[in-house]
Design a protein around this motif. Structure first.
Motif, PDB file in Angstrom:
ATOM      1  N   GLN A   1       5.762   3.077  -8.408  1.00 25.37           N
ATOM      2  CA  GLN A   1       5.250   4.419  -8.168  1.00 25.37           C
ATOM      3  C   GLN A   1       6.376   5.288  -7.614  1.00 25.37           C
ATOM      4  O   GLN A   1       7.149   4.861  -6.742  1.00 25.37           O
ATOM      5  CB  GLN A   1       4.098   4.380  -7.156  1.00 25.37           C
ATOM      6  CG  GLN A   1       2.880   3.580  -7.617  1.00 25.37           C
ATOM      7  CD  GLN A   1       2.113   4.306  -8.710  1.00 25.37           C
ATOM      8  OE1 GLN A   1       2.135   5.530  -8.802  1.00 25.37           O
ATOM      9  NE2 GLN A   1       1.466   3.538  -9.568  1.00 25.37           N
ATOM     10  N   ASN A  24       0.251   5.234   0.581  1.00 28.43           N
ATOM     11  CA  ASN A  24      -0.721   6.259   1.011  1.00 28.43           C
ATOM     12  C   ASN A  24      -2.139   5.704   1.016  1.00 28.43           C
ATOM     13  O   ASN A  24      -3.089   6.352   0.582  1.00 28.43           O
ATOM     14  CB  ASN A  24      -0.633   7.495   0.104  1.00 28.43           C
ATOM     15  CG  ASN A  24       0.732   8.166   0.179  1.00 28.43           C
ATOM     16  OD1 ASN A  24       1.367   8.166   1.226  1.00 28.43           O
ATOM     17  ND2 ASN A  24       1.197   8.706  -0.943  1.00 28.43           N
ATOM     18  N   GLY A  25      -2.286   4.428   1.456  1.00 26.66           N
ATOM     19  CA  GLY A  25      -3.612   3.840   1.614  1.00 26.66           C
ATOM     20  C   GLY A  25      -4.155   3.144   0.395  1.00 26.66           C
ATOM     21  O   GLY A  25      -5.237   2.572   0.445  1.00 26.66           O
ATOM     22  N   GLU A  26      -3.436   3.141  -0.731  1.00 29.89           N
ATOM     23  CA  GLU A  26      -3.913   2.487  -1.940  1.00 29.89           C
ATOM     24  C   GLU A  26      -2.906   1.437  -2.386  1.00 29.89           C
ATOM     25  O   GLU A  26      -1.704   1.695  -2.413  1.00 29.89           O
ATOM     26  CB  GLU A  26      -4.137   3.501  -3.069  1.00 29.89           C
ATOM     27  CG  GLU A  26      -5.265   4.489  -2.776  1.00 29.89           C
ATOM     28  CD  GLU A  26      -5.535   5.394  -3.962  1.00 29.89           C
ATOM     29  OE1 GLU A  26      -4.907   5.194  -5.015  1.00 29.89           O
ATOM     30  OE2 GLU A  26      -6.382   6.299  -3.837  1.00 29.89           O
ATOM     31  N   MET A  27      -3.421   0.241  -2.759  1.00 27.10           N
ATOM     32  CA  MET A  27      -2.535  -0.825  -3.208  1.00 27.10           C
ATOM     33  C   MET A  27      -1.977  -0.490  -4.588  1.00 27.10           C
ATOM     34  O   MET A  27      -2.714  -0.056  -5.477  1.00 27.10           O
ATOM     35  CB  MET A  27      -3.294  -2.161  -3.251  1.00 27.10           C
ATOM     36  CG  MET A  27      -2.388  -3.354  -3.578  1.00 27.10           C
ATOM     37  SD  MET A  27      -3.238  -4.934  -3.374  1.00 27.10           S
ATOM     38  CE  MET A  27      -3.475  -4.954  -1.595  1.00 27.10           C
ATOM     39  N   ILE A  28      -0.648  -0.685  -4.766  1.00 26.54           N
ATOM     40  CA  ILE A  28      -0.017  -0.347  -6.040  1.00 26.54           C
ATOM     41  C   ILE A  28       0.058  -1.592  -6.908  1.00 26.54           C
ATOM     42  O   ILE A  28       0.170  -2.704  -6.414  1.00 26.54           O
ATOM     43  CB  ILE A  28       1.387   0.252  -5.832  1.00 26.54           C
ATOM     44  CG1 ILE A  28       2.317  -0.762  -5.143  1.00 26.54           C
ATOM     45  CG2 ILE A  28       1.316   1.539  -5.032  1.00 26.54           C
ATOM     46  CD1 ILE A  28       3.746  -0.286  -5.031  1.00 26.54           C
ATOM     47  N   ASP A  40       0.846  -1.193   0.000  1.00 25.41           N
ATOM     48  CA  ASP A  40       0.000   0.000   0.000  1.00 25.41           C
ATOM     49  C   ASP A  40       0.881   1.243   0.000  1.00 25.41           C
ATOM     50  O   ASP A  40       1.859   1.331   0.749  1.00 25.41           O
ATOM     51  CB  ASP A  40      -0.904   0.033   1.239  1.00 25.41           C
ATOM     52  CG  ASP A  40      -2.067  -0.921   1.085  1.00 25.41           C
ATOM     53  OD1 ASP A  40      -2.136  -1.565   0.037  1.00 25.41           O
ATOM     54  OD2 ASP A  40      -2.891  -1.011   2.000  1.00 25.41           O
TER      55      ASP A  40
END
Length: 671
Positions: free
Chosen positions: A77, A69-73, A67
């Protein structure tokens, strides 16, 4: 200065890690650059790479994902100051340079324990915390003495409630050891006895060298191992101990008083005592020392049957232990068939030997993993090897096999994702995904073939786009040339073949339609109608492309203008016909009205006017034609010629009367 990661676990800062190399691998394995002990993490979970001044984070095919910043990559990134990477219970905050770390996170002299990095001194302090100090349990002296490891020499005695072990601060005994899980194990009281329970640790808990699978009651003198630390559990009842001392004193007095009798009985009593000690060592798995006691017992009493049975049992157990050691060495050397044969030999001698059964189970898992790898069932192989490594975490062969299975699983996933990217024409992303496939991978050749197909598809797609642009601008020949270039690299490219067919159908129609603009000022009704049909053919053409759509729109516009032209011709012809009829020129008026009807079959006014004139002219024309034909039959050529010419002047070219009169006049002139 290099970038840094501020690592925290459950809101407690653990360390500051400098990113001072081009690639940093993060995971549970000791081979990683940044090791995080969390069962939710894969062995090689994610990576941070540096290119120039840009740092990027990417997932390495982990089971639970990475994750940012709270989002799965799903792909690499770029990182910026303050970004938070979440891996299981760990949070990694990124800062471009170590000087960018806020004061609350990077300083070494912070007072607040919640924002200070954890070191061994902190753990020592936490262990000595009065709030966690064990409390005395009445009537029993229970001790856990740490004999080796980072807390060697510490002792916990007479605690109340649970005694918990782990790397986390919430435990009674806190081990600064990466091999120990956050919450590793606990000792609890049940029915007057202490039990040891493993809390799902990564590397297991061992009692007397045997890994435990379920809660087990502790006995006096049991050895406990967690990570690199070993402990001894003892439990003594002081009341019983005092009574025993009194009894021993009385026994000593009696012994001294009856020394002669005791001397005569000494050999048999000594043999029994030594045998009992040998049996105790046997129960603890200390077979060599047990054999020493049994041998001494036989020296004291050569015919002592219990000592003979004990030494035989100890030798058998020691032999089994030695065989299991051989089996484990064979397994470590990748000789699994030999290892399994040795284990089966032990089980033939000791069918219920727990260690042998456990080792055979591991070997069978490895064998099934090998079968799964040959069948390219990588998830099953990974699962089986993971289980085997839990029992033999130091086996390099198992680690290598697991790494191979994980690499092949990633390669197969890369192939599937690359095919999907190819279908979505994301060629560069697909090419990058396939480039990760190692040359030694089973899927390497397939990956190279797919890269070649991506190159081929990309070239053909570009050729298709160029051909469409040329065709849309009216350069059909140039478009066909670009199509042929694309088909040389990709002969079966469906869009190129379809566009080539479209150009073959559209080109002649468009040439015809381009000429149709000249009919917008013409009164040639048949030619206008033919052009409308050509436009209709273009509009209904079964071809779908941007260029064809443009030509279709052009044809639709021309068709509309031509229909407007027909309406204009019809209206103008009606006006001319009315004027000619007013002048008494019925024949020309009829021709004008007929043209109006031909241009617009729905023009009722023109149709009624034409029928009215025709109803007046037809009898006259019919009568003149009959008289002329009679004169022709009678040989009155002059009269016949005059009558026929009058019919031609009255009839409309193309109708029946006109054609009959024309044929008769031609026959007359050939006489």
């Amino acid at each position: 200065m290099s970038a840094v990661l501020v690592v925290s676990c459950n809101k407690v800062l653990v360390q500051k890690f400098e990113l001072n190399q081009p690639r940093v691998v993060i995971g549970r394995s000791q081979r990683c650059d940044l090791v995080l002990q969390d069962r939710e993490l894969s062995r090689e979970h994610s990576e941070i790479t540096k290119a120039g001044t840009v740092y990027k984070v990417a997932d390495l095919g982990s089971r639970n994902g990475t994750d940012l910043n709270g989002e799965m990559i799903t792909e690499a990134q770029a990182l910026k100051d303050g970004d938070t990477i979440t891996l299981g219970d760990y949070q990694l905050t990124f800062y471009g340079t170590s000087s960018a770390v806020p004061d609350g996170e990077g300083a070494d002299d912070m007072e607040d324990a919640a924002t200070r990095f954890v070191g061994e001194a902190d753990i020592k302090k936490a262990v000595a915390n009065p709030d966690k100090k064990p409390k005395v349990t009445p009537n029993m002296i229970c001790r856990v003495a740490i004999e080796s490891g980072p807390l060697k020499g510490e002792m916990h005695k007479n605690w109340e409630g649970e005694l918990t072990f782990g790397r986390g601060f919430n435990n009674t005994v806190i081990f600064p050891d990466d091999a120990v899980s956050t919450n590793h194990a606990r000792i609890y009281l049940k029915d007057g006895h202490h039990y040891l329970e493993d809390l799902g640790s990564s590397n297991g808990t061992f009692i007397n060298t045997v890994r435990m699978r379920e809660p087990q009651m502790l006995n006096h003198g049991d050895k406990i191992r967690m990570g690199v630390s070993t402990m001894e559990y003892t439990a003594v009842d002081p009341v019983k101990q005092k009574k025993m001392r009194v009894r021993l004193a009385l026994v000593a007095i009696l012994l001294f008083g009856g020394l002669g009798v005791a001397y005569m009985l000494q050999p048999e009593d000594q043999a029994a005592r030594l045998t009992e000690q040998g049996n105790a060592m046997l129960g603890r798995g200390n077979y060599e020392q047990a054999m020493e006691y049994f041998a001494r017992a036989l020296e004291a009493s050569p015919s002592y049957a219990e000592a003979e049975a004990g030494i035989s049992r100890a030798r058998s157990e020691q032999e089994a232990l030695d065989l299991l050691a051989q089996s484990e060495r064979a397994a470590v050397e990748d000789r699994y068939a030999d290892a399994l044969e040795i284990v089966n030999r032990v089980l033939r001698l000791h069918p219920n030997h727990r260690g042998a059964r456990q080792l055979r189970e591991v070997l069978e898992q490895v064998d099934r993993a090998s079968v799964a790898m040959r069948a390219q069932n990588w998830p099953a192989a990974i699962q089986l090897l993971d289980r085997a490594i839990e029992s033999y975490p130091d086996s390099e062969v198992l680690q290598l096999r697991l790494a191979q299975a994980q690499s092949e699983q990633r390669a197969r996933t890369a192939l599937a994702e690359a095919r999907d990217l190819l279908n979505r024409q994301q060629f560069e992303a697909g090419r990058r995904r396939l480039a990760e496939t190692a040359p030694e991978s089973t899927y390497y050749e397939e990956a190279q073939e797919l890269i070649a197909l991506i190159d081929q598809e990309e070239f053909a797609t570009q050729a298709y786009a160029d051909a469409q642009d040329s065709f849309a601008q009216g350069y059909s020949d140039q478009a066909l040339q670009e199509i042929e270039k694309g088909l040389e690299r990709h002969p079966t490219h469906a869009p190129l073949l379809a566009l080539k067919a479209d150009i073959g159908m559209v080109t002649p129609l468009m040439a015809q339609i381009r000429e149709g603009r000249g009919l917008l000022t013409s009164s040639d009704v048949p030619a206008i109608r033919r052009m409308i049909e050509a436009c209709n053919a273009m509009i209904n053409l079964r071809a779908e492309s941007e260029a064809v759509d443009r030509f279709r729109a052009s044809a639709r516009e021309l068709q509309r203008d031509l229909r407007t032209r027909l309406s204009t011709i019809s209206a103008e012809s009606v006006q001319r016909g009315q004027a000619l009829r007013g002048e008494g020129n019925d024949r020309e008026a009829l021709m004008a009205f007929a043209l109006a009807v031909e241009a617009d079959p729905e023009n009722r006014e023109a149709r009624v006017a034409a029928e009215s004139i025709r109803s007046e002219l037809v009898p006259v024309i019919e009568d003149r034609l009959r008289q002329a034909l009679v004169s022709l039959e009678l040989g009155q050529d002059d009269l016949a010629r005059e009558g026929l010419r009058e019919v031609l002047s009255l009839a409309i070219p193309g109708d029946g009367f006109y054609e009959r009169a024309e044929r008769a006049l031609d026959r007359l002139q050939r006489r």
